[in-house]
Design a protein around this motif. Structure first.
Motif, mmCIF file in Angstrom:
data_model
loop_
_atom_site.group_PDB
_atom_site.id
_atom_site.type_symbol
_atom_site.label_atom_id
_atom_site.label_comp_id
_atom_site.label_asym_id
_atom_site.label_seq_id
_atom_site.Cartn_x
_atom_site.Cartn_y
_atom_site.Cartn_z
ATOM 1 N N GLU A 147 -12.153 6.555 -10.326
ATOM 2 C CA GLU A 147 -12.394 5.575 -8.360
ATOM 3 C C GLU A 147 -10.438 6.221 -8.249
ATOM 4 O O GLU A 147 -10.880 6.793 -6.733
ATOM 5 C CB GLU A 147 -11.851 4.121 -8.361
ATOM 6 C CG GLU A 147 -11.665 4.356 -6.548
ATOM 7 C CD GLU A 147 -12.383 2.734 -6.607
ATOM 8 O OE1 GLU A 147 -11.924 2.005 -6.045
ATOM 9 O OE2 GLU A 147 -12.210 1.781 -7.577
ATOM 10 N N THR A 148 -10.284 6.104 -9.208
ATOM 11 C CA THR A 148 -8.360 6.691 -9.138
ATOM 12 C C THR A 148 -8.056 8.008 -8.149
ATOM 13 O O THR A 148 -7.762 8.553 -7.189
ATOM 14 C CB THR A 148 -7.568 6.600 -9.759
ATOM 15 O OG1 THR A 148 -7.171 5.285 -10.120
ATOM 16 C CG2 THR A 148 -6.203 7.373 -9.715
ATOM 17 N N HIS A 155 -5.757 1.107 -12.201
ATOM 18 C CA HIS A 155 -6.919 1.485 -11.927
ATOM 19 C C HIS A 155 -8.220 2.087 -11.913
ATOM 20 O O HIS A 155 -7.938 2.690 -12.974
ATOM 21 C CB HIS A 155 -6.181 2.199 -10.214
ATOM 22 C CG HIS A 155 -7.007 2.025 -9.555
ATOM 23 N ND1 HIS A 155 -7.807 0.865 -8.658
ATOM 24 C CD2 HIS A 155 -7.977 3.884 -8.632
ATOM 25 C CE1 HIS A 155 -8.525 1.784 -7.223
ATOM 26 N NE2 HIS A 155 -8.485 2.840 -7.179
ATOM 27 N N VAL A 178 0.947 4.156 -2.950
ATOM 28 C CA VAL A 178 0.356 5.287 -2.548
ATOM 29 C C VAL A 178 1.422 6.405 -3.362
ATOM 30 O O VAL A 178 1.204 6.855 -3.808
ATOM 31 C CB VAL A 178 0.329 5.907 -1.095
ATOM 32 C CG1 VAL A 178 0.037 7.218 -0.882
ATOM 33 C CG2 VAL A 178 -0.564 5.303 -0.649
ATOM 34 N N ASN A 232 -3.081 -2.454 -10.016
ATOM 35 C CA ASN A 232 -3.609 -1.094 -9.778
ATOM 36 C C ASN A 232 -1.991 -0.436 -9.813
ATOM 37 O O ASN A 232 -1.894 0.857 -10.610
ATOM 38 C CB ASN A 232 -4.059 -1.337 -8.174
ATOM 39 C CG ASN A 232 -5.452 -0.932 -8.379
ATOM 40 O OD1 ASN A 232 -6.421 -0.895 -9.309
ATOM 41 N ND2 ASN A 232 -5.945 -1.216 -7.251
ATOM 42 N N SER A 241 0.970 6.405 -6.931
ATOM 43 C CA SER A 241 -0.079 7.749 -7.482
ATOM 44 C C SER A 241 0.322 8.834 -7.678
ATOM 45 O O SER A 241 0.000 9.372 -8.461
ATOM 46 C CB SER A 241 -1.129 7.370 -6.735
ATOM 47 O OG SER A 241 -1.130 7.830 -5.758
ATOM 48 N N LYS A 298 -10.636 10.143 -6.725
ATOM 49 C CA LYS A 298 -11.145 10.214 -5.602
ATOM 50 C C LYS A 298 -10.218 9.779 -4.410
ATOM 51 O O LYS A 298 -9.738 10.411 -3.660
ATOM 52 C CB LYS A 298 -12.091 9.335 -5.405
ATOM 53 C CG LYS A 298 -13.904 9.803 -6.230
ATOM 54 C CD LYS A 298 -14.624 8.689 -5.887
ATOM 55 C CE LYS A 298 -15.641 9.680 -6.767
ATOM 56 N NZ LYS A 298 -16.287 10.819 -6.529
ATOM 57 N N ARG A 299 -9.130 8.559 -5.024
ATOM 58 C CA ARG A 299 -8.232 7.913 -4.030
ATOM 59 C C ARG A 299 -7.090 9.219 -4.037
ATOM 60 O O ARG A 299 -6.514 9.299 -3.067
ATOM 61 C CB ARG A 299 -7.766 6.517 -4.482
ATOM 62 C CG ARG A 299 -8.917 5.590 -4.199
ATOM 63 C CD ARG A 299 -7.944 4.610 -4.989
ATOM 64 N NE ARG A 299 -8.507 2.757 -4.813
ATOM 65 C CZ ARG A 299 -9.131 2.652 -3.873
ATOM 66 N NH1 ARG A 299 -8.375 2.803 -2.536
ATOM 67 N NH2 ARG A 299 -10.430 1.711 -3.832
ATOM 68 N N GLN A 355 -8.271 12.153 -1.844
ATOM 69 C CA GLN A 355 -7.691 11.684 -0.860
ATOM 70 C C GLN A 355 -6.283 11.916 -0.044
ATOM 71 O O GLN A 355 -5.669 12.352 1.661
ATOM 72 C CB GLN A 355 -8.483 10.623 -0.262
ATOM 73 C CG GLN A 355 -9.878 10.371 -0.780
ATOM 74 C CD GLN A 355 -10.155 9.098 -0.029
ATOM 75 O OE1 GLN A 355 -9.623 8.287 -0.040
ATOM 76 N NE2 GLN A 355 -11.480 8.792 -0.022
ATOM 77 N N ARG A 356 -5.811 11.487 -1.267
ATOM 78 C CA ARG A 356 -4.127 11.231 -0.621
ATOM 79 C C ARG A 356 -3.406 12.692 -0.513
ATOM 80 O O ARG A 356 -2.374 13.651 0.312
ATOM 81 C CB ARG A 356 -3.368 10.993 -1.901
ATOM 82 C CG ARG A 356 -3.731 9.148 -1.489
ATOM 83 C CD ARG A 356 -2.990 8.200 -2.262
ATOM 84 N NE ARG A 356 -4.097 6.562 -2.279
ATOM 85 C CZ ARG A 356 -3.821 6.243 -2.371
ATOM 86 N NH1 ARG A 356 -3.174 5.896 -4.141
ATOM 87 N NH2 ARG A 356 -4.180 4.605 -2.722
ATOM 88 N N HIS A 359 1.024 -1.219 0.112
ATOM 89 C CA HIS A 359 0.200 -0.387 -0.256
ATOM 90 C C HIS A 359 0.683 1.387 0.317
ATOM 91 O O HIS A 359 0.379 2.060 -0.773
ATOM 92 C CB HIS A 359 -1.195 0.019 1.182
ATOM 93 C CG HIS A 359 -1.610 1.428 1.092
ATOM 94 N ND1 HIS A 359 -2.614 0.864 0.355
ATOM 95 C CD2 HIS A 359 -2.023 2.355 2.391
ATOM 96 C CE1 HIS A 359 -3.275 2.521 0.538
ATOM 97 N NE2 HIS A 359 -2.554 2.977 1.803
#
Length: 446
Positions: free
Chosen positions: A161-162, A335, A122, A330, A125, A164-165, A168-169, A118
């Motif tokens: 979806e990417t 992703h 992070v 991903n 991305s 949105k992720r 958040q990051r 993970h």
């Protein structure tokens, strides 16, 4: 007091001279014609002077504003010259605090609480989607429109979806920056409300054969456990549901050294209600192509001594994580484009298009049967799940030949760099496979 006219019409003299304004502000006119704003003040018993810039860049009103600001600082017991110097240094340092610098600090501070995979996802991305656009900008100067522009670029390629992720990051980086005192607010905090909503229903899948083949190639070249790579390929070849793959046991396979190799998935492990799971002769039969057998041969030295084909990397008696293959896709950059379940849609779309081009409309029923789909007009309990087995075997081979054209042999996937996450992973180094290799029953191996 000075006026705009007096300042504009002041002429140079052989020597510099001053024209006074109120509260010790004055205009210094030089022999060369320069007009410089100066302000005298007293601090800690010493006489000092500050420069406020040159006319006409700095107007009379601007000079008075700078003087009034300095007077306010002086009234607080601070030296205006030192305060200005500290402000300049702070601005320079703020310029050095780019988004990428703060983001990497945040990642380094946070990764200890994350799984290694993970943590890698992070930072990868951010490096791929964020740093190229806003990474070099001072974090304190970023605004909601600038951050939204980054997210819109991600949305434009269909990775909803990417986006949105990543939002958040980005927001987490700003929260870290606020705690460190390098930024005052989080411009990404409320952007989630304006991002495009996720599509509900059908899961993302690549249904173009060339793009699907490239996706498999990219994923298999990424660092991963050999077992995960082989699981990805076996899933693509068989088009079973990911849950059925994860629970696969060596005891479910038949005639692997013979002419009609078969994977018999017990009805109890198939999708459906209790009646479906208890149905006599309800096992799902998956004929295996040559390429599928090759995957199993490469996998046997790794997991053949256990029950499961694809065990967890921590507990050999448990199936691999339901996210393992998804994370691999991903990390390869897919992703939001393709999920493990998407291989079923890819198989259905590509093979049905092939059947149409070949004029074999009857194969549509066979393809549905290979996917364990029951026609609407059929009753579940009365459906012949062993029907068309010879044709299903032929289609499985056609699919495998098309899908893996130009891709390396499974043995190559085992040899590629792996992410070792624990002691068990380090013990499963593959052993050389002899030419006379044969699948053996576990009782024979013992």
């Amino acid at each position: 007091m000075l006026t705009d006219t007096k300042v504009r019409t002041a002429k140079p003299r052989p020597k510099s001279y001053k024209i006074a304004d109120s509260n010790r502000l004055y205009l210094l006119v030089t022999p060369s014609g320069g007009k410089l704003w100066r302000w005298n003040y007293s601090y800690d018993g010493k006489q000092k002077s500050m420069a406020f810039g040159a006319y006409p860049i700095v107007s009379l009103a601007d000079a008075r504003g700078k003087r009034d600001e300095a007077v306010t600082i002086l009234s607080e017991g601070r030296d205006p010259a030192i305060a200005r110097k500290l402000k300049i240094e702070a601005n320079i340092e703020a310029g050095r605090m780019t988004f990428e610098r703060v983001a990497r600090e945040w990642h380094g501070n946070s990764k200890a609480q994350w799984a290694k995979i993970h943590a890698s996802d992070v930072i990868r991305s951010l490096e791929r989607d964020v740093f190229p656009t806003i990474g070099a900008l001072p974090i304190a100067q970023l605004t909601p429109p600038l951050v939204l522009g980054v997210l819109r670029e991600i949305e434009a390629r269909g990775a909803i979806e990417t986006a949105k992720r990543v939002r958040q990051r980005i927001s987490a980086v700003f929260v870290y920056g606020i705690a460190q005192g390098v930024v005052e607010n989080d411009p990404a905090e409320r952007l989630g409300k304006v991002l495009r909503p996720l599509r509900k229903g059908r899961q993302p899948a690549i249904t173009d054969l060339n793009k699907l083949r490239q996706m498999i190639k990219d994923a298999e070249e990424d660092n991963a456990r050999p077992i995960t790579r082989l699981a990805l390929r076996f899933l693509a070849l068989t088009a079973v549901r990911p849950s059925e793959l994860r629970g696969a046991r060596w005891g479910e396979f038949e005639d692997l050294d013979g002419r009609k190799p078969l994977w018999r998935i017990p009805a109890a492990r198939m999708k459906g209600d209790l009646d479906r799971k208890e149905e006599p002769d309800g096992d799902h039969l998956v004929p295996l192509a040559r390429q599928s057998i090759a995957v199993l041969r490469a996998l046997w030295p790794l997991t053949g001594e256990g029950e499961l084909l694809f065990p967890s990397n921590r507990h050999t008696h448990r199936p691999m994580s339901e996210n393992a293959i998804g994370y691999l896709l991903n990390r390869a950059g897919y992703h939001g484009h393709h999920v493990p379940h998407g291989f079923r849609a890819a198989f259905s779309t590509i093979m049905n298009e092939w059947a149409e081009r070949q004029g074999k409309d009857h194969d549509r029923q066979v393809i549905d049967l290979m996917l364990a789909h029951v026609p609407r007009e059929k009753v579940e309990g009365a459906y012949n799940r062993a029907a068309y087995l010879p044709r299903r075997r032929e289609l499985a081979q056609i699919w495998a030949d098309m899908l893996l054209k130009g891709l390396p042999a499974p043995a190559v996937l085992v040899e590629r760099p792996a992410k070792m996450t624990n002691e068990w992973s380090r013990r499963i180094v593959p052993k050389p496979v002899a030419r006379d290799f044969r699948f053996r029953r576990r009782s024979e191996a013992a």
